[in-house]
Design a protein around this motif. Structure first.
Motif, PDB file in Angstrom:
ATOM      1  N   HIS A  33      43.268  55.634  65.859  1.00  0.00           N
ATOM      2  CA  HIS A  33      43.496  54.201  66.047  1.00  0.00           C
ATOM      3  C   HIS A  33      42.755  53.716  67.290  1.00  0.00           C
ATOM      4  CE1 HIS A  33      47.155  55.278  63.613  1.00  0.00           C
ATOM      5  NE2 HIS A  33      46.676  54.237  62.940  1.00  0.00           N
ATOM      6  N   THR A  34      42.741  52.413  67.479  1.00  0.00           N
ATOM      7  CA  THR A  34      42.113  51.832  68.673  1.00  0.00           C
ATOM      8  C   THR A  34      43.154  51.072  69.485  1.00  0.00           C
ATOM      9  OG1 THR A  34      41.454  49.829  67.510  1.00  0.00           O
ATOM     10  CG2 THR A  34      39.847  51.637  67.573  1.00  0.00           C
ATOM     11  N   SER A  35      42.830  50.859  70.748  1.00  0.00           N
ATOM     12  CA  SER A  35      43.713  50.116  71.640  1.00  0.00           C
ATOM     13  C   SER A  35      42.879  49.514  72.763  1.00  0.00           C
ATOM     14  CB  SER A  35      44.791  51.045  72.214  1.00  0.00           C
ATOM     15  OG  SER A  35      45.790  50.294  72.884  1.00  0.00           O
ATOM     16  N   LYS A  36      43.507  48.683  73.564  1.00  0.00           N
ATOM     17  CA  LYS A  36      42.856  48.086  74.732  1.00  0.00           C
ATOM     18  C   LYS A  36      43.471  48.669  75.990  1.00  0.00           C
ATOM     19  CE  LYS A  36      41.421  43.621  72.858  1.00  0.00           C
ATOM     20  NZ  LYS A  36      40.010  43.980  72.792  1.00  0.00           N
ATOM     21  N   ARG A  37      42.640  48.826  77.017  1.00  0.00           N
ATOM     22  CA  ARG A  37      43.094  49.310  78.328  1.00  0.00           C
ATOM     23  C   ARG A  37      42.590  48.345  79.396  1.00  0.00           C
ATOM     24  NH1 ARG A  37      46.319  51.746  75.661  1.00  0.00           N
ATOM     25  NH2 ARG A  37      46.207  53.977  75.221  1.00  0.00           N
ATOM     26  N   GLU A  38      43.510  47.759  80.155  1.00  0.00           N
ATOM     27  CA  GLU A  38      43.169  46.902  81.291  1.00  0.00           C
ATOM     28  C   GLU A  38      43.072  47.800  82.508  1.00  0.00           C
ATOM     29  OE1 GLU A  38      46.428  44.197  81.302  1.00  0.00           O
ATOM     30  OE2 GLU A  38      45.743  43.133  79.515  1.00  0.00           O
ATOM     31  N   LEU A  39      41.888  47.829  83.133  1.00  0.00           N
ATOM     32  CA  LEU A  39      41.625  48.809  84.179  1.00  0.00           C
ATOM     33  C   LEU A  39      41.096  48.166  85.457  1.00  0.00           C
ATOM     34  CD1 LEU A  39      39.798  51.344  81.845  1.00  0.00           C
ATOM     35  CD2 LEU A  39      42.169  51.460  82.619  1.00  0.00           C
ATOM     36  N   ILE A  40      41.546  48.698  86.573  1.00  0.00           N
ATOM     37  CA  ILE A  40      41.054  48.279  87.878  1.00  0.00           C
ATOM     38  C   ILE A  40      40.190  49.398  88.443  1.00  0.00           C
ATOM     39  CG2 ILE A  40      41.726  47.787  90.266  1.00  0.00           C
ATOM     40  CD1 ILE A  40      44.230  46.432  89.106  1.00  0.00           C
ATOM     41  N   GLU A  41      38.979  49.024  88.872  1.00  0.00           N
ATOM     42  CA  GLU A  41      38.088  49.962  89.546  1.00  0.00           C
ATOM     43  C   GLU A  41      38.198  49.718  91.046  1.00  0.00           C
ATOM     44  OE1 GLU A  41      34.506  50.186  86.261  1.00  0.00           O
ATOM     45  OE2 GLU A  41      34.509  48.528  87.689  1.00  0.00           O
ATOM     46  N   HIS A  42      38.392  50.792  91.801  1.00  0.00           N
ATOM     47  CA  HIS A  42      38.568  50.711  93.255  1.00  0.00           C
ATOM     48  C   HIS A  42      37.741  51.823  93.888  1.00  0.00           C
ATOM     49  CE1 HIS A  42      40.543  51.164  97.173  1.00  0.00           C
ATOM     50  NE2 HIS A  42      41.012  49.948  97.008  1.00  0.00           N
ATOM     51  N   PRO A  43      37.104  51.576  95.029  1.00  0.00           N
ATOM     52  CA  PRO A  43      36.231  52.600  95.616  1.00  0.00           C
ATOM     53  C   PRO A  43      36.964  53.795  96.227  1.00  0.00           C
ATOM     54  CG  PRO A  43      36.376  50.705  97.065  1.00  0.00           C
ATOM     55  CD  PRO A  43      37.081  50.331  95.790  1.00  0.00           C
ATOM     56  N   GLY A  44      38.279  53.717  96.352  1.00  0.00           N
ATOM     57  CA  GLY A  44      39.044  54.793  96.965  1.00  0.00           C
ATOM     58  C   GLY A  44      39.394  54.434  98.393  1.00  0.00           C
ATOM     59  N   ALA A  45      40.279  55.219  98.978  1.00  0.00           N
ATOM     60  CA  ALA A  45      40.778  54.912 100.311  1.00  0.00           C
ATOM     61  C   ALA A  45      41.144  56.201 101.038  1.00  0.00           C
ATOM     62  CB  ALA A  45      42.000  53.999 100.210  1.00  0.00           C
ATOM     63  N   VAL A  46      41.450  56.034 102.306  1.00  0.00           N
ATOM     64  CA  VAL A  46      41.961  57.129 103.122  1.00  0.00           C
ATOM     65  C   VAL A  46      43.282  56.679 103.737  1.00  0.00           C
ATOM     66  CG1 VAL A  46      39.655  57.991 103.686  1.00  0.00           C
ATOM     67  CG2 VAL A  46      40.797  56.396 105.249  1.00  0.00           C
ATOM     68  N   ALA A  47      44.079  57.652 104.143  1.00  0.00           N
ATOM     69  CA  ALA A  47      45.300  57.385 104.893  1.00  0.00           C
ATOM     70  C   ALA A  47      45.452  58.516 105.902  1.00  0.00           C
ATOM     71  CB  ALA A  47      46.503  57.314 103.964  1.00  0.00           C
ATOM     72  N   ILE A  48      46.037  58.188 107.051  1.00  0.00           N
ATOM     73  CA  ILE A  48      46.078  59.142 108.145  1.00  0.00           C
ATOM     74  C   ILE A  48      47.498  59.305 108.669  1.00  0.00           C
ATOM     75  CG2 ILE A  48      45.132  59.736 110.417  1.00  0.00           C
ATOM     76  CD1 ILE A  48      43.465  56.927 108.630  1.00  0.00           C
ATOM     77  N   ILE A  49      47.950  60.558 108.735  1.00  0.00           N
ATOM     78  CA  ILE A  49      49.219  60.876 109.390  1.00  0.00           C
ATOM     79  C   ILE A  49      48.861  61.279 110.814  1.00  0.00           C
ATOM     80  CG2 ILE A  49      51.256  62.352 109.419  1.00  0.00           C
ATOM     81  CD1 ILE A  49      50.754  62.861 106.414  1.00  0.00           C
ATOM     82  N   ALA A  50      49.242  60.433 111.756  1.00  0.00           N
ATOM     83  CA  ALA A  50      48.932  60.679 113.161  1.00  0.00           C
ATOM     84  C   ALA A  50      50.246  60.893 113.906  1.00  0.00           C
ATOM     85  CB  ALA A  50      48.161  59.491 113.743  1.00  0.00           C
TER      86      ALA A  50
END
Length: 183
Positions: A33-50
């Motif tokens: 079967h077929t379907s639709k997908r709503e997608l967000i493209e994001h360049p990625g991120a970082v997070a820091i535990i300091a």
């Protein structure tokens, strides 16, 4: 073949923004079967535990428009094109908090919302913290309050939902375990 793979038949980009792109894909499902997908493209991120020498976690409080409220979070930021996650992490740590680190240790890379977005966050622990000579240098549209809190205060903020995002909740759990191991 990838298990349960959905092959793209057609892709329609609806929006290209400064941070995200939005597209709708028509996909062929494993059952034919077929379907639709709503997608967000994001360049990625970082997070820091300091974590400071007196065992406090550096956090920032900022307003998050998507949730219409302020949240307490670990420092984080978006990857720039061609930039290594470690470079982004060092830059974001200094810009948001006014701290520098002697060393970054990669903890984990994880997807934030894989049901509709391709964003991944690279999580680092910052070791050997020191105050930067410039202090925090925020973007023009960035307003944050810097705080250093104990692990007990962080756990209470999770319970009170002042810490509400997954990356920071994960960081609190990691920091608690890490601090217990050190003692």
């Amino acid at each position: 073949m990838k298990k349960f793979e959905e092959k793209t038949i057609h892709s329609n980009r609806l929006y290209e923004g400064k941070i995200i792109n939005l597209k709708v894909d028509d996909v062929s499902l494993p059952n034919g079967h077929t379907s639709k997908r709503e997608l967000i493209e994001h360049p990625g991120a970082v997070a820091i535990i300091a974590i400071t020498t007196d065992k406090k976690i550096i956090m920032v409080e900022q307003y998050r428009k998507a949730l219409e409220r302020s949240l307490v979070e670990i420092p984080a930021g978006k990857l720039e094109p061609g930039e290594a996650p470690e470079t982004t992490a060092m830059r974001e740590l200094e810009e948001e908090t006014g701290y520098t680190a002697e060393k970054l240790v990669k903890i984990q890379t994880f997807a934030t919302s894989p049901g509709f977005a391709d964003e991944v966050i690279h999580l680092f622990a910052a070791e050997g913290l020191s105050k930067a000579t410039n202090g925090a240098v925020l973007d023009d549209d960035e307003f944050v309050e810097l705080m250093a809190i104990t692990i007990e205060e962080a756990e209470q903020m999770v319970a009170d939902e002042r810490i509400y995002d997954a990356k920071t909740a994960f960081a609190v759990l990691w920091a608690k375990q890490h601090l217990l191991i050190e003692n």
